[in-house]
Scaffold this active site. Structure first.
Site, mmCIF file in Angstrom:
data_model
loop_
_atom_site.group_PDB
_atom_site.id
_atom_site.type_symbol
_atom_site.label_atom_id
_atom_site.label_comp_id
_atom_site.label_asym_id
_atom_site.label_seq_id
_atom_site.Cartn_x
_atom_site.Cartn_y
_atom_site.Cartn_z
ATOM 1 N N ASP A 15 0.793 -1.244 0.000
ATOM 2 C CA ASP A 15 0.000 0.000 0.000
ATOM 3 C C ASP A 15 0.822 1.289 0.000
ATOM 4 O O ASP A 15 0.497 2.245 0.733
ATOM 5 C CB ASP A 15 -0.962 -0.002 1.207
ATOM 6 C CG ASP A 15 -1.984 -1.126 1.141
ATOM 7 O OD1 ASP A 15 -1.913 -1.946 0.218
ATOM 8 O OD2 ASP A 15 -2.855 -1.180 2.031
ATOM 9 N N LYS A 125 -6.696 -4.984 -3.267
ATOM 10 C CA LYS A 125 -7.456 -5.565 -2.158
ATOM 11 C C LYS A 125 -8.457 -4.569 -1.608
ATOM 12 O O LYS A 125 -8.321 -3.364 -1.827
ATOM 13 C CB LYS A 125 -6.505 -6.010 -1.038
ATOM 14 C CG LYS A 125 -5.773 -4.857 -0.382
ATOM 15 C CD LYS A 125 -4.773 -5.353 0.632
ATOM 16 C CE LYS A 125 -4.010 -4.206 1.244
ATOM 17 N NZ LYS A 125 -4.859 -3.234 1.981
ATOM 18 N N CYS A 173 -2.033 -2.638 7.592
ATOM 19 C CA CYS A 173 -1.923 -3.594 6.486
ATOM 20 C C CYS A 173 -0.609 -4.369 6.485
ATOM 21 O O CYS A 173 -0.590 -5.544 6.106
ATOM 22 C CB CYS A 173 -2.175 -2.882 5.163
ATOM 23 S SG CYS A 173 -3.928 -2.423 5.003
HETATM 24 C C1 VGL Z 1 -4.725 0.711 5.695
HETATM 25 C C2 VGL Z 1 -6.261 1.764 7.037
HETATM 26 C C3 VGL Z 1 -7.245 1.540 6.105
HETATM 27 C C4 VGL Z 1 -3.304 0.284 5.480
HETATM 28 C C5 VGL Z 1 -5.699 0.476 4.747
HETATM 29 O O1 VGL Z 1 -2.890 0.158 4.306
HETATM 30 O O2 VGL Z 1 -2.584 0.077 6.480
HETATM 31 N N1 VGL Z 1 -5.017 1.338 6.843
HETATM 32 N N2 VGL Z 1 -6.958 0.901 4.973
#
Ligand code: VGL
Ligand code: ZN
Length: 227
Positions: A15, A125, A173
């Site tokens: 991410d 995802k 994540c």
């Molecule tokens: C994430 C909060 C919401 C992350 C993803 O990538 O850690 N955190 N969605």
């Protein structure tokens, strides 16, 4: 005797997207953009497989505070209950967030500092609007499993033995992805200098939890990081 086949490492870049990075990300993680150079250095190494994941939500995603009625709809503060769509008795408590990484928006793009040409596989995802999905492998629901991304099979197809997890965010994540990688049977590591947390105060607690799941924190210096 150990052979080369005993070490087939994958790099999992979690991410590293605009919405998780300052200055303009809607869910910016402090220092998030600063880890790009070290991840690019890792990308230049001979990993068996180099994977990037993308949080990739529809606009009506359940993790967005904006999709819940007041008063329990404050980004970063509110916590709601989410059920397994196929088994209402399996529930998870989950935190709400600002809208982020909406499919097709600039915030969902991998940051331009990342050497994307070296990435061989991308996992999107969080597309199922009904469930939160921090792990790049699947949603947290197990009975029955929900939203399997196929990542575990992809790693196994390549003969991967070890998984090195980097990216954002360390306490969400990266954490859940690393724990699932270990559960899938890979020797799993988080590279300490190549991740940042949403809540830096949670760092030590997450490290202890990772260790409890058999995930090791390592440093690019090559020594294991003491906790
Ligand atoms: C994430 C909060 C919401 C992350 C993803 O990538 O850690 N955190 N969605
Ligand atoms: Zn998300």
């Amino acid at each position: 005797m150990a052979s080369k086949d005993d070490f087939k490492p994958a790099l999992l870049i979690v991410d590293l997207q605009e919405d998780f990075c300052p200055p303009n990300g809607s869910l910016a993680v402090a220092g998030g953009r600063d880890i790009a150079p070290i991840i690019n250095t890792l990308l230049s190494l001979p990993f068996t497989l180099k994977v990037a994941t993308k949080d990739f939500h529809p606009p009506d995603h359940i993790s967005f505070a904006s999709n819940h009625p007041p008063p329990n709809n404050k980004p970063f503060e509110s916590v709601v209950t989410i059920a397994n769509p196929y088994n209402a008795s399996e529930i998870e408590r989950t935190r709400l967030w600002p809208d982020h990484c909406v499919q097709g928006t600039p915030g969902a793009e991998l940051i331009s500092e990342l050497d994307v040409a070296k990435i061989q596989h991308v996992v999107e995802k969080g597309q199922d609007t009904r469930v939160e999905m921090y792990s790049a492998f699947a949603a947290p629901f197990r009975d029955p499993p929900v939203a399997n991304s196929g990542l575990a099979d992809r790693l196994r197809e390549s003969g991967v033995t070890h998984v090195f997890v980097v990216g954002l965010a360390m306490d969400y994540c990266v954490n859940f992805t690393a724990v699932d990688a270990a559960k899938e049977g890979f020797k799993t590591y988080v590279v300490e200098e190549a991740t940042r947390a949403v809540d830096p105060g949670a760092w030590d607690e997450v490290k202890v939890s990772l260790a409890g799941h058999g995930v090791k924190m390592v440093s690019v210096e090559g020594r294991e990081v003491e906790r």
